[in-house]
Design an enzyme around this catalytic site. Structure first.
Site, PDB file in Angstrom:
ATOM      1  N   LYS A 151      17.918  62.517  21.938  1.00 18.70           N
ATOM      2  CA  LYS A 151      17.867  62.507  23.401  1.00 18.70           C
ATOM      3  C   LYS A 151      16.479  62.945  23.852  1.00 18.70           C
ATOM      4  O   LYS A 151      15.992  64.004  23.443  1.00 18.70           O
ATOM      5  CB  LYS A 151      18.902  63.478  23.964  1.00 18.70           C
ATOM      6  CG  LYS A 151      19.949  62.849  24.859  1.00 18.70           C
ATOM      7  CD  LYS A 151      20.821  63.944  25.465  1.00 18.70           C
ATOM      8  CE  LYS A 151      21.950  63.357  26.264  1.00 18.70           C
ATOM      9  NZ  LYS A 151      22.746  64.408  26.935  1.00 18.70           N
TER      10      LYS A 151
HETATM   11  O1  G3P Z   1      25.095  64.518  29.522  1.00 15.67           O
HETATM   12  C1  G3P Z   1      24.515  65.082  30.670  1.00 15.67           C
HETATM   13  C2  G3P Z   1      25.514  65.970  31.322  1.00 15.67           C
HETATM   14  O2  G3P Z   1      25.934  66.969  30.422  1.00 15.67           O
HETATM   15  C3  G3P Z   1      24.978  66.619  32.586  1.00 15.67           C
HETATM   16  O3  G3P Z   1      26.088  66.944  33.352  1.00 15.67           O
HETATM   17  O4  G3P Z   1      27.350  68.253  35.018  1.00 15.67           O
HETATM   18  O5  G3P Z   1      25.181  69.155  34.076  1.00 15.67           O
HETATM   19  O6  G3P Z   1      25.155  67.197  35.648  1.00 15.67           O
HETATM   20  P1  G3P Z   1      25.946  67.947  34.583  1.00 15.67           P
END
Ligand code: G3P
Length: 215
Positions: free
Chosen positions: A83
């Site tokens: 990533k």
């Molecule tokens: O894969 C990316 C994800 O984990 C981000 O999610 O909820 O932190 O925006 P969030």
């Protein structure tokens, strides 16, 4: 649509994998920090549970260190997808690493233009953050739809991996939008299985089954 779990928690991943619906896993520094383990150790544990793409994120911000970090992470396991956050250094690294055969998931994508550039640089996956766009009052699902359409228009092999999923409805909308993948937090995945009418129906069947002999 492929379903990935968006977590680094091995117990949640085992529970999800047992359903037979999990095609891969995505992690990031915030998700790993919750676990208190070394990144490589946890990725290898995940690889022993889920036979599919496992995203592990680089944190280097300079070009040469980023190349070195990505190559180290890629060497952990054949299913590892590296990533890399979207940006100028990120695109330079994606261009170089993809030519070496390293699979890249370009993260922190917030526009179709970013998705297009990442795809042209050689990304295997692009991760538009639906929830964070919606949190800011924008239309996260529009970026999914636009990215899918652009990739189809030009027969680009890169897959749209919808991320930052906030609820079960987001999963439905990602599937309707044609997203290749949705990476789903554990709580949302387990919530998706249930419905109050299912529970009520089972309750009624069990009650009525009392009126005949067990088969
Ligand atoms: O894969 C990316 C994800 O984990 C981000 O999610 O909820 O932190 O925006 P969030």
């Amino acid at each position: 649509m492929q379903i990935f779990m968006d977590t680094a928690n091995i117990d949640e991943i085992r529970r999800g994998a047992a359903l037979g619906v999990v095609d891969g896993v995505t992690t990031n520094p915030s998700l790993l920090a919750k676990e208190g383990v070394e990144y490589r150790d946890r990725v290898l544990e995940i690889a022993s549970v889920v036979d599919g793409p496992i995203s592990a994120e680089c944190i280097s911000t300079e070009f040469e260190p980023l190349l070195a970090e990505a190559r180290r992470i890629a060497a952990w396991h054949e299913n590892v997808v590296v990533k890399i956050p979207m940006g100028e250094v990120g695109l330079q690294a994606i261009h170089r690493l993809s030519a070496e055969g390293i699979k890249i998931n370009v993260t922190l994508i917030f526009s179709a233009n970013q998705a297009l550039l990442a795809a042209k640089a050689g990304a295997t996956f692009v991760s538009p953050f639906v929830g964070r766009l919606n949190d800011g009052g924008q239309d996260g699902m529009a970026v999914i739809r636009e990215s899918v359409e652009i990739f189809e228009n030009y027969d680009l092999d890169t897959q749209v991996l919808a991320a930052s999923i906030r609820g079960a409805r987001d999963v439905t909308e990602c599937a309707l939008a044609g997203s290749h993948v949705a990476t789903i937090p554990s709580a949302v995945l387990f919530q998706m299985m249930g419905h109050p009418l299912t529970d009520k129906g089972i309750e009624i069947f069990l009650r009525d089954a009392q009126k005949y002999s067990a088969v």
